[in-house]
Design a protein around this motif. Sequence first.
Motif, PDB file in Angstrom:
ATOM      1  N   PRO A 414       0.798  -1.232   0.000  1.00 37.82           N
ATOM      2  CA  PRO A 414       0.000   0.000   0.000  1.00 37.82           C
ATOM      3  C   PRO A 414       0.829   1.281   0.000  1.00 37.82           C
ATOM      4  CG  PRO A 414      -0.856  -1.585   1.593  1.00 37.82           C
ATOM      5  CD  PRO A 414       0.442  -2.122   1.118  1.00 37.82           C
ATOM      6  N   LEU A 415       2.052   1.232   0.527  1.00 35.14           N
ATOM      7  CA  LEU A 415       2.871   2.434   0.621  1.00 35.14           C
ATOM      8  C   LEU A 415       3.725   2.663  -0.615  1.00 35.14           C
ATOM      9  CD1 LEU A 415       4.015   2.134   4.346  1.00 35.14           C
ATOM     10  CD2 LEU A 415       2.336   3.701   3.405  1.00 35.14           C
ATOM     11  N   VAL A 471      -2.042   2.182   8.675  1.00 31.44           N
ATOM     12  CA  VAL A 471      -2.205   3.466   9.369  1.00 31.44           C
ATOM     13  C   VAL A 471      -1.334   4.526   8.716  1.00 31.44           C
ATOM     14  CG1 VAL A 471      -1.810   4.667  11.548  1.00 31.44           C
ATOM     15  CG2 VAL A 471      -2.886   2.415  11.553  1.00 31.44           C
ATOM     16  N   ARG A 472      -0.075   4.171   8.394  1.00 31.54           N
ATOM     17  CA  ARG A 472       0.815   5.134   7.743  1.00 31.54           C
ATOM     18  C   ARG A 472       0.294   5.518   6.366  1.00 31.54           C
ATOM     19  NH1 ARG A 472       5.977   7.582   7.961  1.00 31.54           N
ATOM     20  NH2 ARG A 472       5.796   9.101   6.269  1.00 31.54           N
ATOM     21  N   ASP A 473      -0.260   4.569   5.630  1.00 31.44           N
ATOM     22  CA  ASP A 473      -0.784   4.865   4.300  1.00 31.44           C
ATOM     23  C   ASP A 473      -1.977   5.815   4.387  1.00 31.44           C
ATOM     24  OD1 ASP A 473      -0.825   4.466   1.450  1.00 31.44           O
ATOM     25  OD2 ASP A 473      -2.611   3.254   1.741  1.00 31.44           O
ATOM     26  N   VAL A 474      -2.893   5.572   5.328  1.00 36.68           N
ATOM     27  CA  VAL A 474      -4.035   6.474   5.504  1.00 36.68           C
ATOM     28  C   VAL A 474      -3.546   7.865   5.899  1.00 36.68           C
ATOM     29  CG1 VAL A 474      -6.098   6.926   6.887  1.00 36.68           C
ATOM     30  CG2 VAL A 474      -5.630   4.606   6.079  1.00 36.68           C
ATOM     31  N   PHE A 475      -2.546   7.916   6.790  1.00 41.78           N
ATOM     32  CA  PHE A 475      -1.985   9.212   7.214  1.00 41.78           C
ATOM     33  C   PHE A 475      -1.404   9.969   6.017  1.00 41.78           C
ATOM     34  CE2 PHE A 475       1.712  11.698   8.558  1.00 41.78           C
ATOM     35  CZ  PHE A 475       1.133  12.541   9.506  1.00 41.78           C
ATOM     36  N   ASP A 476      -0.653   9.271   5.178  1.00 45.03           N
ATOM     37  CA  ASP A 476      -0.041   9.933   4.024  1.00 45.03           C
ATOM     38  C   ASP A 476      -1.082  10.404   3.020  1.00 45.03           C
ATOM     39  OD1 ASP A 476       2.461   9.525   5.073  1.00 45.03           O
ATOM     40  OD2 ASP A 476       2.871   7.717   3.890  1.00 45.03           O
ATOM     41  N   LYS A 477      -2.143   9.663   2.865  1.00 44.74           N
ATOM     42  CA  LYS A 477      -3.156  10.030   1.875  1.00 44.74           C
ATOM     43  C   LYS A 477      -4.052  11.172   2.339  1.00 44.74           C
ATOM     44  CE  LYS A 477      -3.762   5.837  -0.910  1.00 44.74           C
ATOM     45  NZ  LYS A 477      -2.424   5.314  -0.728  1.00 44.74           N
ATOM     46  N   THR A 478      -4.076  11.466   3.621  1.00 44.86           N
ATOM     47  CA  THR A 478      -4.987  12.493   4.135  1.00 44.86           C
ATOM     48  C   THR A 478      -4.261  13.703   4.714  1.00 44.86           C
ATOM     49  OG1 THR A 478      -5.065  11.348   6.284  1.00 44.86           O
ATOM     50  CG2 THR A 478      -6.788  10.832   4.678  1.00 44.86           C
ATOM     51  N   ARG A 479      -2.937  13.651   4.790  1.00 43.76           N
ATOM     52  CA  ARG A 479      -2.224  14.777   5.404  1.00 43.76           C
ATOM     53  C   ARG A 479      -2.132  15.941   4.434  1.00 43.76           C
ATOM     54  NH1 ARG A 479       4.196  13.122   5.518  1.00 43.76           N
ATOM     55  NH2 ARG A 479       4.455  12.835   3.263  1.00 43.76           N
ATOM     56  N   ALA A 502     -13.571   1.483  -2.373  1.00 45.87           N
ATOM     57  CA  ALA A 502     -12.671   0.401  -2.767  1.00 45.87           C
ATOM     58  C   ALA A 502     -11.403   0.431  -1.915  1.00 45.87           C
ATOM     59  CB  ALA A 502     -12.327   0.511  -4.247  1.00 45.87           C
ATOM     60  N   TYR A 503     -10.899   1.633  -1.640  1.00 49.11           N
ATOM     61  CA  TYR A 503      -9.705   1.743  -0.793  1.00 49.11           C
ATOM     62  C   TYR A 503     -10.011   1.277   0.628  1.00 49.11           C
ATOM     63  CZ  TYR A 503      -5.958   3.762   1.982  1.00 49.11           C
ATOM     64  OH  TYR A 503      -4.914   3.925   2.865  1.00 49.11           O
ATOM     65  N   TRP A 504     -11.140   1.711   1.184  1.00 45.79           N
ATOM     66  CA  TRP A 504     -11.487   1.287   2.541  1.00 45.79           C
ATOM     67  C   TRP A 504     -11.767  -0.214   2.592  1.00 45.79           C
ATOM     68  CZ3 TRP A 504      -9.874   4.090   6.176  1.00 45.79           C
ATOM     69  CH2 TRP A 504      -9.912   5.478   6.128  1.00 45.79           C
ATOM     70  N   GLY A 505     -12.261  -0.766   1.489  1.00 46.03           N
ATOM     71  CA  GLY A 505     -12.426  -2.213   1.436  1.00 46.03           C
ATOM     72  C   GLY A 505     -11.089  -2.928   1.528  1.00 46.03           C
ATOM     73  N   MET A 506     -10.068  -2.381   0.827  1.00 44.96           N
ATOM     74  CA  MET A 506      -8.723  -2.955   0.927  1.00 44.96           C
ATOM     75  C   MET A 506      -8.205  -2.868   2.349  1.00 44.96           C
ATOM     76  SD  MET A 506      -5.282  -2.000   1.252  1.00 44.96           S
ATOM     77  CE  MET A 506      -5.215  -0.289   0.684  1.00 44.96           C
ATOM     78  N   VAL A 507      -8.406  -1.724   2.992  1.00 40.12           N
ATOM     79  CA  VAL A 507      -7.940  -1.544   4.372  1.00 40.12           C
ATOM     80  C   VAL A 507      -8.625  -2.538   5.301  1.00 40.12           C
ATOM     81  CG1 VAL A 507      -7.952   0.046   6.340  1.00 40.12           C
ATOM     82  CG2 VAL A 507      -7.323   0.883   4.063  1.00 40.12           C
TER      83      VAL A 507
END
Length: 682
Positions: A414-415, A471-479, A502-507
């Motif tokens: 994901p990263l 968690v790091r991927d979500v942080f990077d995508k929303t910062r 689709a992204y939240w489904g992957m998470v």
Amino acid sequence: MLIRIFPELGHFALILAFAMAVLQAVVPLWGAATRRPLWMAFAQPMAWGQFTFLILSYLSLTASFALDDFSVAYVANNSNSLLPWYYKLSAVWGSHEGSVLLWVLILSGWSFAVSVFSRHLPRDMLARVLGVMGWISSGFLLFILLTSNPFERLLPDVPADGADLNPLLQDFGLIVHPPMLYMGYVGFSVVFAFAMAALLGGRLDSAWTRWARPWTNVAWAFLTVGIALGSWWAYYELGWGGWWFWDPVENASLLPWLAGTALIHSLAVTEKRGTFKNWTVLLAIFTFSLSLLGTFLVRSGVLTSVHAFANDPSRGTFILVLLGVTVGLSLAIFALRAPKVQSLAGFGWLSRDSLLLINNILLVVMTVTVLLGTIYPLLLDGLGLGKISVGPPYFNALFVPLTALLCLFMGLGPLARWKRMPGRELARRLAVSAIVAVVTAAVLPLFYGGSFSLGVTLGWLLALWLVLSLVRDVFDKTRHGRSDKARKGRTRLAGFRKLTLAYWGMVLGHLGLAVTIVGVAMVSHYNVERNVRLAPGGSVDVGGYQFAMTGLRERRGPNYTADTATIEVTRPGRSSFTMQPEKRFYVASGMPLSDVALRPGLFGDLYVALGEKLDNGDWSLRIQLKPFVRWLWLGALMMAAGGILAVIDRRYRRAPRRSAALQTHEPMPSRLVPPSPTEVTS
């Protein structure tokens, strides 16, 4: 009498469904090959008609069970007048003939769903998809009519009562597990049909993968839930508290799940980047072939298993031929068409593309590992070269390291960016997550078990690695880079809203795998099990709990008698509670069965099974403490929910964009209309 009509009605409906399946298989494919719109439009009404008549056939068999029509051999062998009504309804699929009928009904249901929800597809593409599914239906309907007719009569010697349903199957698990599992098994026929349609039409572009992805995700989600239900059913029903025993029939459902997981990720890459085209088609063939192999293993009689509740050795050859024809023809078409497909997109060795490819390879290696361990003993036995047993030591020794590698690359995926990414940047983004995961995983076993455990540490390390990378991927995508805290907070909230379903489904799917891994590690290493002798008035201490048998009584159920023990359970500093395990004796079949008493909890189960009566009035009891066992099934439900969440993404609710090669083909009409003179001439 009216009830005598249902078997003939159901049999006649089966014959009509078979005729429609043959028409669905032949006419639309020939129409697509000769570019005749009316012939292509024939696919939809045949799919609807086949589904309708199979529903009628299935309801006729259900009515025979509900009305105790023991003139039907299948009803007489799998039901009894004393059987509760809800078990009579589920007994319809409790043995071979009815379970295959359910299989075909679900297949026709998938065909009906494709015909309804895929009308936006190009006309020839939909015709080919439904035509391929018609061929599959034709094969299984012919199998039922020739070898597995559920409406066969016992006239004139009709028994007064039935032989009863297997006591192991008189459980809620039979009601929910087989239909859910079959929905997953059969659902992979849709992506197989899409792949074959793309090959036949010469359209191995990204468009077909986008059309197939929602169907694949739904089938995978059903199969995930079905496997979890089977594990849960075996856990409490068999009396030994096991959740996975690497039984061949268990493996038969795991095989398409592993291949389907690889297929889901490969479809995503093909749609996004236009790469892995041939690999994706091959995975679609491989996944559905493994679903058919699972059907063969369970239905053919080559296996003896507590899970193989429907088998018959005389019918294995037919299924094996059907499997061989399906796999052989699909691979032949692939060999002819695939060399013409080229991918112009490239990627570096460190990129999301390469990491997903590595994960695909690992999943396939895991699939082949399980396949060899399941099939090899059967081949040796069949060739007369001796009998060997392949059990948990083999699977655990190979499967666990492969799972660890899989999770390692899953955390990186994901990263990473598509095409290529500098190694230093990826390492910088993952450094903190790696350190926190290692330290936390090393400390947690000390708090829970009081000592270091390598297996538990590895499980927590893999789970934390997956979670922290997400968690790091979500942080990077929303910062956001601005310094204003208020504006940064609003911007981050807006960033969350922009993330797709689709992204939240992957998470959610990856988090579910992490939860399952924790459950596996904890229950495997901290499980407490004791077999004890206990008489009324006696007590025993197990794992910090005191179990006292305060009573023993007999009771009568609808079709069984039971000895019920009352066990008072106490723990220092906590309130006591009562558990009531039973030893049942089913009157019609003469079979005994333990009905387990469970005290479920999020962080552990108490499990008590009543065994045999011993001398001096003692009874044998199996007492187990199963820490975190519920996390196994919670994680599976999270994974399935992730698959469904990805399906309802708004991208899949819109009509897909068609490539330039498809622009000349009109969508399939929503209803059958007469062709125009121009169409007839063409």
